[in-house]
Design an enzyme around this catalytic site. Structure first.
Site, PDB file in Angstrom:
ATOM      1  N   ARG A 170       0.811  -1.227   0.000  1.00 59.83           N
ATOM      2  CA  ARG A 170       0.000   0.000   0.000  1.00 59.83           C
ATOM      3  C   ARG A 170       0.841   1.272   0.000  1.00 59.83           C
ATOM      4  O   ARG A 170       0.462   2.297   0.580  1.00 59.83           O
ATOM      5  CB  ARG A 170      -0.936   0.039   1.213  1.00 59.83           C
ATOM      6  CG  ARG A 170      -1.958  -1.066   1.234  1.00 59.83           C
ATOM      7  CD  ARG A 170      -3.093  -0.819   0.238  1.00 59.83           C
ATOM      8  NE  ARG A 170      -4.212  -1.702   0.493  1.00 59.83           N
ATOM      9  CZ  ARG A 170      -4.411  -2.879  -0.129  1.00 59.83           C
ATOM     10  NH1 ARG A 170      -3.573  -3.305  -1.046  1.00 59.83           N
ATOM     11  NH2 ARG A 170      -5.472  -3.615   0.163  1.00 59.83           N
ATOM     12  N   SER A 219     -10.092   0.161   4.145  1.00 64.10           N
ATOM     13  CA  SER A 219      -9.417  -0.395   5.320  1.00 64.10           C
ATOM     14  C   SER A 219      -8.707   0.722   6.075  1.00 64.10           C
ATOM     15  O   SER A 219      -7.922   1.463   5.488  1.00 64.10           O
ATOM     16  CB  SER A 219      -8.390  -1.438   4.899  1.00 64.10           C
ATOM     17  OG  SER A 219      -9.044  -2.517   4.284  1.00 64.10           O
ATOM     18  N   GLU A 301      -3.608   2.789   7.488  1.00 67.22           N
ATOM     19  CA  GLU A 301      -3.535   2.648   6.025  1.00 67.22           C
ATOM     20  C   GLU A 301      -4.143   3.899   5.376  1.00 67.22           C
ATOM     21  O   GLU A 301      -3.677   4.376   4.344  1.00 67.22           O
ATOM     22  CB  GLU A 301      -4.295   1.401   5.575  1.00 67.22           C
ATOM     23  CG  GLU A 301      -4.198   1.161   4.081  1.00 67.22           C
ATOM     24  CD  GLU A 301      -4.611  -0.254   3.696  1.00 67.22           C
ATOM     25  OE1 GLU A 301      -4.206  -1.201   4.397  1.00 67.22           O
ATOM     26  OE2 GLU A 301      -5.325  -0.400   2.691  1.00 67.22           O
TER      27      GLU A 301
HETATM   28  C1  LIG Z   1     -15.226   1.383   0.084  1.00 63.50           C
HETATM   29  C2  LIG Z   1     -13.742   1.383  -0.163  1.00 63.50           C
HETATM   30  C3  LIG Z   1     -13.112   0.214  -0.551  1.00 63.50           C
HETATM   31  C4  LIG Z   1     -11.732   0.197  -0.796  1.00 63.50           C
HETATM   32  N1  LIG Z   1     -11.152  -0.962  -1.196  1.00 63.50           N
HETATM   33  C5  LIG Z   1      -9.844  -0.980  -1.508  1.00 63.50           C
HETATM   34  C6  LIG Z   1      -9.230  -2.178  -1.986  1.00 63.50           C
HETATM   35  O1  LIG Z   1      -9.860  -3.206  -2.152  1.00 63.50           O
HETATM   36  N2  LIG Z   1      -7.903  -2.135  -2.278  1.00 63.50           N
HETATM   37  C7  LIG Z   1      -7.166  -1.005  -2.114  1.00 63.50           C
HETATM   38  O2  LIG Z   1      -5.967  -1.026  -2.414  1.00 63.50           O
HETATM   39  N3  LIG Z   1      -7.718   0.143  -1.663  1.00 63.50           N
HETATM   40  C8  LIG Z   1      -9.033   0.179  -1.365  1.00 63.50           C
HETATM   41  N4  LIG Z   1      -9.594   1.338  -0.899  1.00 63.50           N
HETATM   42  C9  LIG Z   1      -8.749   2.526  -0.664  1.00 63.50           C
HETATM   43  C10 LIG Z   1      -8.619   3.481  -1.864  1.00 63.50           C
HETATM   44  O3  LIG Z   1      -9.709   3.345  -2.756  1.00 63.50           O
HETATM   45  C11 LIG Z   1      -7.319   3.261  -2.618  1.00 63.50           C
HETATM   46  O4  LIG Z   1      -6.203   3.534  -1.795  1.00 63.50           O
HETATM   47  C12 LIG Z   1      -7.225   4.150  -3.871  1.00 63.50           C
HETATM   48  O5  LIG Z   1      -6.130   3.713  -4.641  1.00 63.50           O
HETATM   49  C13 LIG Z   1      -7.069   5.639  -3.563  1.00 63.50           C
HETATM   50  O6  LIG Z   1      -7.230   6.355  -4.781  1.00 63.50           O
HETATM   51  P1  LIG Z   1      -7.758   7.862  -4.782  1.00 63.50           P
HETATM   52  O7  LIG Z   1      -7.805   8.321  -6.178  1.00 63.50           O
HETATM   53  O8  LIG Z   1      -9.032   7.960  -4.026  1.00 63.50           O
HETATM   54  O9  LIG Z   1      -6.590   8.596  -3.997  1.00 63.50           O
HETATM   55  P2  LIG Z   1      -6.693   9.622  -2.778  1.00 63.50           P
HETATM   56  O10 LIG Z   1      -7.373   8.961  -1.628  1.00 63.50           O
HETATM   57  O11 LIG Z   1      -7.247  10.905  -3.253  1.00 63.50           O
HETATM   58  O12 LIG Z   1      -5.153   9.805  -2.432  1.00 63.50           O
HETATM   59  C14 LIG Z   1      -4.413   8.726  -1.896  1.00 63.50           C
HETATM   60  C15 LIG Z   1      -2.926   9.010  -2.075  1.00 63.50           C
HETATM   61  O13 LIG Z   1      -2.633   9.002  -3.465  1.00 63.50           O
HETATM   62  C16 LIG Z   1      -1.988  10.212  -3.825  1.00 63.50           C
HETATM   63  N5  LIG Z   1      -2.401  10.552  -5.183  1.00 63.50           N
HETATM   64  C17 LIG Z   1      -3.648  10.545  -5.716  1.00 63.50           C
HETATM   65  N6  LIG Z   1      -3.611  10.908  -7.001  1.00 63.50           N
HETATM   66  C18 LIG Z   1      -2.319  11.163  -7.293  1.00 63.50           C
HETATM   67  C19 LIG Z   1      -1.634  11.591  -8.470  1.00 63.50           C
HETATM   68  N7  LIG Z   1      -2.270  11.844  -9.615  1.00 63.50           N
HETATM   69  N8  LIG Z   1      -0.292  11.757  -8.395  1.00 63.50           N
HETATM   70  C20 LIG Z   1       0.379  11.518  -7.246  1.00 63.50           C
HETATM   71  N9  LIG Z   1      -0.210  11.112  -6.113  1.00 63.50           N
HETATM   72  C21 LIG Z   1      -1.545  10.937  -6.139  1.00 63.50           C
HETATM   73  C22 LIG Z   1      -2.433  11.238  -2.788  1.00 63.50           C
HETATM   74  O14 LIG Z   1      -1.488  12.277  -2.665  1.00 63.50           O
HETATM   75  C23 LIG Z   1      -2.494  10.378  -1.551  1.00 63.50           C
HETATM   76  O15 LIG Z   1      -1.189  10.242  -1.043  1.00 63.50           O
HETATM   77  C24 LIG Z   1     -10.973   1.382  -0.652  1.00 63.50           C
HETATM   78  C25 LIG Z   1     -11.621   2.582  -0.279  1.00 63.50           C
HETATM   79  C26 LIG Z   1     -12.985   2.583  -0.043  1.00 63.50           C
HETATM   80  C27 LIG Z   1     -13.655   3.877   0.310  1.00 63.50           C
END
Ligand SMILES: Cc1cc2nc3c(=O)[nH]c(=O)nc-3n(C[C@H](O)[C@H](O)[C@H](O)COP(=O)(O)OP(=O)(O)OC[C@H]3O[C@@H](n4cnc5c(N)ncnc54)[C@H](O)[C@@H]3O)c2cc1C
Length: 311
Positions: A170, A219, A301
């Protein structure tokens, strides 16, 4: 915070004191001092090159892994939108803009007979997926990743390979302030109908076990120990965070509007009217209770960013 930062001119949108709560899944948190939504890659690169180096930059995706603290985020928050969400498929490859949603990428790939089904149930964007080495059902970004294009804090446009990103459980190594603008994946081929059916099954499985209709960020804590370069070993580890939370009696625990989900003990939810302080405070209480009952410290996480209220 000040609205007098010397910011360069842009073609996209620059908004001072933009509330961030509605840009996150948990719906909490204060404003970005500035929110920048670049028009395209050149706009982003020119902006970062001209932005004084002392001003902090924080990219967000769709906020599905974030608690933004109640005092907001100082400096410039960058959120990619239209202009960064294209998806192109090639010979066993998929190239997606960083703003493309994981679920859209999985479905478009499947329609072309390419298997990125593991992305279907992850509610984030491709930028967030690469940054977090997101994974589901035993497959992680690291398993399919070829390269990512990014704009560094000084405006340089670079291609980052898997060595540069050093995928961990992660997490990845991404230089401070760098913004991923697209990523390329290698995808095994598969029958489109079979891939669709697999994804439908995965969605049903997830809906049955996770509070996906709630305001949550997935998570809350990592499963303890066992991290590997792909993250796979961690998920196969016996010691699950949800079990430790359950054993500590914290399933369903509440603080203000924050709650540990009764449906999945490792999901922190905004049950209504929560502040970031409620959510983070409840999370810390869970860590303490788990330590008392198991001797283990859970690691967050969910990323917590920004400053507390009043700072
Ligand atoms: C209901 C639910 C279920 C989930 N299930 C999973 C799962 O099964 N597996 C899993 O791995 N995760 C899961 N997650 C967590 C989450 O969806 C992941 O971590 C996802 O990859 C985050 O993406 P985001 O675009 O929302 O990033 P954000 O939450 O907006 O940001 C997360 C991080 O990524 C960085 N970031 C985002 N975009 C960029 C970019 N363009 N350039 C550089 N850095 C960037 C941000 O700075 C931050 O550090 C879940 C979340 C929810 C709400």
């Amino acid at each position: 915070m000040t609205d007098t930062l010397p910011l360069p001119a842009v073609r996209g949108t620059l908004t001072p004191f933009r509330p961030l709560a509605d840009l996150t899944w948990l719906r909490v948190g204060g404003p970005a001092e500035w929110l920048f939504q670049p028009a395209d890659v050149e706009d982003l690169s020119d902006f970062l090159a001209a932005l004084p180096p002392a001003i902090a930059v924080f990219p967000i995706g769709v906020g599905s892994n974030l608690i933004v603290r109640d005092g907001g985020i100082p400096g410039v928050v960058i959120r990619l939108g239209r202009g960064f969400n294209g998806i192109e498929t090639g010979d066993r490859t998929v190239r997606a803009g960083a703003a493309a949603l994981d679920a859209h990428v999985a479905r478009k790939a499947a329609a072309e007979g390419l298997d990125l089904t593991f992305l279907r149930t992850i509610p984030g964007s491709i930028g967030g997926a690469v940054r977090m080495n997101a994974g589901c059902y035993g497959t992680y970004v690291a398993d399919r990743f070829v390269s990512a294009e990014a704009i560094l804090r000084n405006g340089d446009r670079v291609v980052l390979g898997r060595e540069a990103l050093a995928f961990g459980y992660r997490e990845t190594f991404l230089p401070e302030g760098a913004v991923i603008v697209s990523a390329t994946f290698r995808a095994p081929s598969g029958d489109p109908a079979a891939l669709e059916a697999l994804m439908a099954e995965q969605v049903a499985r997830r809906d049955a076990s996770q509070p996906v209709k709630e305001r949550t960020a997935g998570s809350t804590f990592r499963n303890p120990s066992g991290a590997s370069s792909t993250g796979r070993a961690d998920d196969s580890h016996d010691m699950k965070a949800w079990k430790l939370i359950d054993d500590a009696g914290m399933r369903g625990a509440r603080r203000g509007g924050a709650e540990m989900s009764p449906k999945h003990a490792n999901f922190l939810i905004n049950a209504g009217g929560a502040t970031a302080a409620d959510l983070e405070g409840l999370g810390e209480e869970v860590r303490n209770k788990v330590f008392q009952s198991s001797g283990l410290w859970l690691e967050w996480e969910i990323m917590r960013v920004g400053t507390p209220a009043g700072n």
